[in-house]
Write an enzyme that holds these catalytic residues in place. Structure first.
Site, PDB file in Angstrom:
ATOM      1  N   SER A 150       0.691  -1.302  -0.077  1.00 22.23           N
ATOM      2  CA  SER A 150       0.127   0.067  -0.005  1.00 22.23           C
ATOM      3  C   SER A 150       0.871   1.300  -0.011  1.00 22.23           C
ATOM      4  O   SER A 150       1.980   1.043   0.423  1.00 22.23           O
ATOM      5  CB  SER A 150      -0.949  -0.059   1.161  1.00 22.23           C
ATOM      6  OG  SER A 150      -1.375   1.326   1.747  1.00 22.23           O
TER       7      SER A 150
ATOM      8  N   TYR B 178      -2.349  -1.202  10.386  1.00 20.65           N
ATOM      9  CA  TYR B 178      -2.342  -1.159   9.087  1.00 20.65           C
ATOM     10  C   TYR B 178      -1.098  -0.833   8.645  1.00 20.65           C
ATOM     11  O   TYR B 178      -0.502  -1.387   7.735  1.00 20.65           O
ATOM     12  CB  TYR B 178      -3.762  -0.661   8.515  1.00 20.65           C
ATOM     13  CG  TYR B 178      -3.891  -0.735   7.083  1.00 20.65           C
ATOM     14  CD1 TYR B 178      -4.427  -1.847   6.382  1.00 20.65           C
ATOM     15  CD2 TYR B 178      -3.472   0.377   5.937  1.00 20.65           C
ATOM     16  CE1 TYR B 178      -4.517  -2.069   5.072  1.00 20.65           C
ATOM     17  CE2 TYR B 178      -3.242   0.017   4.588  1.00 20.65           C
ATOM     18  CZ  TYR B 178      -4.057  -1.044   4.059  1.00 20.65           C
ATOM     19  OH  TYR B 178      -4.168  -1.125   2.893  1.00 20.65           O
TER      20      TYR B 178
HETATM   21  P1  NAD Z   1     -11.183  -6.188  -0.034  1.00 17.88           P
HETATM   22  O1  NAD Z   1     -11.803  -6.095   1.288  1.00 17.88           O
HETATM   23  O2  NAD Z   1     -12.250  -6.449  -1.169  1.00 17.88           O
HETATM   24  O3  NAD Z   1     -10.119  -7.594   0.007  1.00 17.88           O
HETATM   25  C1  NAD Z   1      -9.745  -8.153   0.891  1.00 17.88           C
HETATM   26  C2  NAD Z   1      -9.768  -9.726   0.743  1.00 17.88           C
HETATM   27  O4  NAD Z   1      -9.050 -10.309   1.864  1.00 17.88           O
HETATM   28  C3  NAD Z   1     -11.239  -9.815   0.981  1.00 17.88           C
HETATM   29  O5  NAD Z   1     -11.521 -10.907  -0.072  1.00 17.88           O
HETATM   30  C4  NAD Z   1     -11.205 -10.611   2.221  1.00 17.88           C
HETATM   31  O6  NAD Z   1     -12.176 -11.752   2.421  1.00 17.88           O
HETATM   32  C5  NAD Z   1      -9.817 -11.104   2.129  1.00 17.88           C
HETATM   33  N1  NAD Z   1      -9.490 -11.641   3.548  1.00 17.88           N
HETATM   34  C6  NAD Z   1      -9.712 -10.908   4.850  1.00 17.88           C
HETATM   35  N2  NAD Z   1      -8.896 -11.640   5.643  1.00 17.88           N
HETATM   36  C7  NAD Z   1      -8.725 -12.724   5.241  1.00 17.88           C
HETATM   37  C8  NAD Z   1      -7.997 -13.970   5.675  1.00 17.88           C
HETATM   38  N3  NAD Z   1      -7.712 -14.100   7.312  1.00 17.88           N
HETATM   39  N4  NAD Z   1      -7.815 -14.952   4.977  1.00 17.88           N
HETATM   40  C9  NAD Z   1      -7.993 -15.022   3.547  1.00 17.88           C
HETATM   41  N5  NAD Z   1      -8.542 -13.882   3.180  1.00 17.88           N
HETATM   42  C10 NAD Z   1      -8.872 -12.778   4.029  1.00 17.88           C
HETATM   43  O7  NAD Z   1     -10.388  -5.026  -0.174  1.00 17.88           O
HETATM   44  P2  NAD Z   1      -9.232  -4.857  -1.411  1.00 17.88           P
HETATM   45  O8  NAD Z   1      -9.096  -3.026  -1.414  1.00 17.88           O
HETATM   46  O9  NAD Z   1      -9.448  -5.438  -2.442  1.00 17.88           O
HETATM   47  O10 NAD Z   1      -7.877  -5.081  -0.491  1.00 17.88           O
HETATM   48  C11 NAD Z   1      -7.093  -6.152  -1.081  1.00 17.88           C
HETATM   49  C12 NAD Z   1      -5.463  -5.652  -0.797  1.00 17.88           C
HETATM   50  O11 NAD Z   1      -5.121  -4.475  -1.329  1.00 17.88           O
HETATM   51  C13 NAD Z   1      -5.301  -5.635   1.031  1.00 17.88           C
HETATM   52  O12 NAD Z   1      -3.847  -6.359   1.078  1.00 17.88           O
HETATM   53  C14 NAD Z   1      -5.277  -4.192   0.924  1.00 17.88           C
HETATM   54  O13 NAD Z   1      -4.642  -3.549   1.983  1.00 17.88           O
HETATM   55  C15 NAD Z   1      -4.563  -3.689  -0.226  1.00 17.88           C
HETATM   56  N6  NAD Z   1      -4.590  -2.205  -0.613  1.00 17.88           N
HETATM   57  C16 NAD Z   1      -6.096  -1.879  -0.807  1.00 17.88           C
HETATM   58  C17 NAD Z   1      -6.142  -0.503  -1.445  1.00 17.88           C
HETATM   59  C18 NAD Z   1      -7.460   0.124  -1.840  1.00 17.88           C
HETATM   60  O14 NAD Z   1      -7.422   1.515  -2.012  1.00 17.88           O
HETATM   61  N7  NAD Z   1      -8.445  -0.389  -1.852  1.00 17.88           N
HETATM   62  C19 NAD Z   1      -5.026   0.287  -1.184  1.00 17.88           C
HETATM   63  C20 NAD Z   1      -3.690  -0.276  -0.704  1.00 17.88           C
HETATM   64  C21 NAD Z   1      -3.777  -1.472  -0.563  1.00 17.88           C
END
Ligand code: NAD
Length: 270
Positions: free
Chosen positions: A155, A168
């Site tokens: 991130s 986080y």
């Molecule tokens: P999201 O909530 O849609 O996806 C997160 C996924 O992780 C979900 O499918 C959830 O079920 C899964 N998850 C949570 N706990 C888990 C566990 N214990 N075991 C297995 N799976 C688990 O959100 P997203 O934005 O798609 O996030 C995906 C990744 O991208 C994350 O690592 C997040 O930190 C990172 N990220 C997202 C953003 C953003 O702006 N959306 C920015 C920077 C980083």
């Protein structure tokens, strides 16, 4: 989005947290680039099955695998199942993650441990299992120049401090040194390890930051490029990092953030 179905032909991928958001888009994109895909989910079995059904309907192999990435036994069982089903694994996308936000003084140890456990320890556990399989098998030149590829979802908060989100931000800062140390250790085995550091991407994790026009306008002040990111922005980067087109990229973090890390507050002289 469409990719050449030959780009990742014959490769086997496992994407964690692939039942929604960025992970779902990556799973679908890797499949459309020709890779067989294991769609890991935690609680959303139905969503994962739907994604698998769509991928299979388009003619590519896919399976749904339930596992909590923070649990060692579940991660080992998941890799065992994936390898039994596909024969091996060539690509790991360490994507699963979550937020549990609160001011420092209110943050419980449970919420600290939960976020570090899933976002950081979960990536370590999956990287370790993937690396064992990559090292056992070695390079298959007709499949890929590398013995394996690991892509860690970081991130912008691996470098931008984030008040109210210290668990986080600490997990993502940890991914930076974990990824680079693993990359250094595994490079002689022809294994590539890189991170993607997204900025603000429209997914369920941050819905409140973009789902009203007021919230989106506030968010856009942080994004010099003037638009909130889409999951496809990250999925395209992941496909490239998984492919031999990025064969000389190792130990790198690609910021895919519309310039969020360019200190937009200083754009007019600070
Ligand atoms: P999201 O909530 O849609 O996806 C997160 C996924 O992780 C979900 O499918 C959830 O079920 C899964 N998850 C949570 N706990 C888990 C566990 N214990 N075991 C297995 N799976 C688990 O959100 P997203 O934005 O798609 O996030 C995906 C990744 O991208 C994350 O690592 C997040 O930190 C990172 N990220 C997202 C953003 C953003 O702006 N959306 C920015 C920077 C980083």
């Amino acid at each position: 989005m469409s990719f050449s179905p030959h780009l990742l032909k014959g490769q086997k991928a496992l994407v964690t947290g692939a039942s929604s958001g960025i992970g779902e888009a990556i799973a679908r994109s890797l499949a459309s680039a020709g890779a067989s895909v294991a769609v890991n989910y935690h609680s959303e079995a139905e969503e994962a099955q739907k994604i698998v059904a769509d991928i299979k309907a388009a003619g590519t192999e896919a399976i749904a695998l339930g596992a909590d990435v923070s649990k060692e036994d579940e991660v080992k069982a998941m890799f065992g199942q994936a390898i039994e089903e596909f024969g091996t694994i060539d690509i790991l996308v360490n994507n699963a993650g979550l937020q549990k936000d609160s001011p420092l003084v209110d943050m419980t140890l449970d919420h600290w441990n939960l976020v570090i456990g899933i976002n950081l320890t979960g990536q370590f556990l999956c990287a370790r299992e993937a690396a064992k399989e990559f090292m056992r098998r070695g390079v298959q030149p007709h499949i890929s120049s590398a013995a394996g590829k690991i892509i860690c979802m970081s991130s912008v908060h691996e470098v931008i401090p984030w008040a109210g989100h210290v668990n986080y931000a600490a997990s993502k800062g940890g991914i930076n040194m974990m990824m680079r140390s693993i990359a250094q250790e595994l490079a002689p085995h022809r294994i590539r390890v890189n991170s993607i550091a997204p900025g603000a991407i429209k997914t369920p994790i941050n819905k409140s930051a973009w789902d009203t026009s007021e919230a989106e306008a506030k968010l856009l002040k942080l994004i010099p490029y003037g638009r909130v990111g889409e999951v496809e922005d990250i999925a395209k980067t992941a496909v490239w990092l998984a492919s031999d087109d990025s064969d000389y990229v190792n130990g790198a973090t690609l910021f895919v953030d519309g310039g969020m890390t360019l200190y937009p507050g200083f754009a007019t002289g600070g």
